[in-house]
Design a protein around this motif. Sequence first.
Motif, PDB file in Angstrom:
ATOM      1  N   ALA A   1       0.823  -1.207   0.000  1.00 17.38           N
ATOM      2  CA  ALA A   1       0.000   0.000   0.000  1.00 17.38           C
ATOM      3  C   ALA A   1       0.859   1.261   0.000  1.00 17.38           C
ATOM      4  O   ALA A   1       0.504   2.271  -0.608  1.00 17.38           O
ATOM      5  N   TYR A   2       2.006   1.214   0.668  1.00 15.08           N
ATOM      6  CA  TYR A   2       2.899   2.369   0.705  1.00 15.08           C
ATOM      7  C   TYR A   2       3.521   2.594  -0.670  1.00 15.08           C
ATOM      8  O   TYR A   2       3.663   3.741  -1.122  1.00 15.08           O
TER       9      TYR A   2
ATOM     10  N   ARG B   1       0.887   3.928  -3.065  1.00 16.35           N
ATOM     11  CA  ARG B   1       0.576   5.315  -2.739  1.00 16.35           C
ATOM     12  C   ARG B   1       1.681   6.260  -3.217  1.00 16.35           C
ATOM     13  O   ARG B   1       1.405   7.362  -3.688  1.00 16.35           O
TER      14      ARG B   1
ATOM     15  N   SER C   1      -8.440  -3.168  -3.170  1.00 20.22           N
ATOM     16  CA  SER C   1      -8.077  -2.356  -2.015  1.00 20.22           C
ATOM     17  C   SER C   1      -8.400  -0.898  -2.299  1.00 20.22           C
ATOM     18  O   SER C   1      -8.220  -0.418  -3.417  1.00 20.22           O
TER      19      SER C   1
ATOM     20  N   GLN D   1      -7.746   3.088  -0.845  1.00 22.21           N
ATOM     21  CA  GLN D   1      -7.097   4.039   0.048  1.00 22.21           C
ATOM     22  C   GLN D   1      -7.720   5.408  -0.194  1.00 22.21           C
ATOM     23  O   GLN D   1      -7.880   5.811  -1.345  1.00 22.21           O
TER      24      GLN D   1
ATOM     25  N   ILE E   1      -6.779   9.143   0.202  1.00 20.68           N
ATOM     26  CA  ILE E   1      -5.520   9.860   0.365  1.00 20.68           C
ATOM     27  C   ILE E   1      -5.785  11.359   0.404  1.00 20.68           C
ATOM     28  O   ILE E   1      -6.554  11.892  -0.411  1.00 20.68           O
TER      29      ILE E   1
ATOM     30  N   THR F   1      -2.629   8.521   4.000  1.00 22.27           N
ATOM     31  CA  THR F   1      -3.818   7.678   3.890  1.00 22.27           C
ATOM     32  C   THR F   1      -4.705   7.881   5.113  1.00 22.27           C
ATOM     33  O   THR F   1      -4.288   7.629   6.243  1.00 22.27           O
TER      34      THR F   1
ATOM     35  N   TYR G   1      -7.850   6.447   5.294  1.00 24.35           N
ATOM     36  CA  TYR G   1      -8.782   5.328   5.453  1.00 24.35           C
ATOM     37  C   TYR G   1      -8.381   4.249   4.457  1.00 24.35           C
ATOM     38  O   TYR G   1      -7.972   4.548   3.339  1.00 24.35           O
ATOM     39  N   GLU G   2      -8.487   3.003   4.893  1.00 28.79           N
ATOM     40  CA  GLU G   2      -8.172   1.864   4.011  1.00 28.79           C
ATOM     41  C   GLU G   2      -9.236   0.795   4.179  1.00 28.79           C
ATOM     42  O   GLU G   2      -9.778   0.602   5.273  1.00 28.79           O
TER      43      GLU G   2
END
Length: 358
Positions: A174-175, A178, A209, A211, A213, A218, A220-221
């Motif tokens: 996720a990082y 993003r 998934s 996110q 942003i 982030t 909320y996920e």
Amino acid sequence: MLKSLFSNKSAPLLGVDVSSSSVKVVELSRNHSGQLVLERCALEPLEKGWILDGNVEKFDEVADAVRRVVRKAGTKTRNAALALPASSVITRKIVLPGGLSESEMEIQVESEANQYIPFSLDEVSLDFCVIGPCNTSPEDVEVLIAASRKEKVQDRQGLAEAAGLKPVIVDIEAYASRAAAARVIATARAAQRVDSLVALFEIGGSSTSMQIISNGDTLYERDQAYGGAQLTQMIARHYGFSSDEAELKKRTAELPEDFQEAVLRPFVTSMSQEIFRALQYFFTSTPHNRVDDIFLAGGTAGIAGLTDAVTDQTTFSCNVINPFAEMAFGSSIHASKINREAPSYLTATGLALRRFFQ
């Protein structure tokens, strides 16, 4: 301590994204004017079940796929950045006194980590990075801790080593996605407004998934068990194909004339409804009631009619994200082909960007 999750590397680096449906690699450089250059990228499909919930179930088969995709890319770079799914990593933000030496900070991090990690520290790979000054107490610093079971990290490292690569970074999927998205969003309409909200949906094989942003963070996920595999299942059911046949025909676009109306349109409607529901969960659990833009990534993101259907369903602007936007292309890149496949490479691009950015 595993000093890899947040280390900065400037040497040539290969981003290697191992997902449930494929392995993707991306290699980037900069030209003399400082523009990012896509030097190489390649994709190799994985069979269903080889990767389940982020776990490598068929190590030898996946390792062979990594070897194939590295050969296909034609790269000589051996340093690699890989990623673990967020579900395999525990992350926490903590506040520590400013001015600590690295060794003092390591001691503090280990002490704090014991409170949050439900395993012995001997069983985990642990890393941290300083985010910056604490908003409420400027003399302190915010620190991000990340920890994962050692076997999870070792699986990713082993896949790289089996392909002759040297794993120098293990990031979080996720990082990485993003980071790649942030570069593109920075030039988009929403990013021109302070505190704008962007919803990023990565449509994978078996899950999607989301996110939310804002200003690069982030808020909320959420993950949903719905993805491109549902289209494969619908093709198989409607035409009586086996799962393997349906997947092959989907990838090669060798489908009957009624496919658009009989199968694709219902899937697009269903996918847009899933995205709408995910946003509704966000709105009902936060003070927010809208987003400024929606971006779609993943192999399914570019299917005909999906962005329009999402806009119709949600009333918010929706676009497919291209992680290679504003990049120059190296001599080995076929522009028309790669632009079609670009949304699949978001996480791999984020990993490759670790060469240049924290």
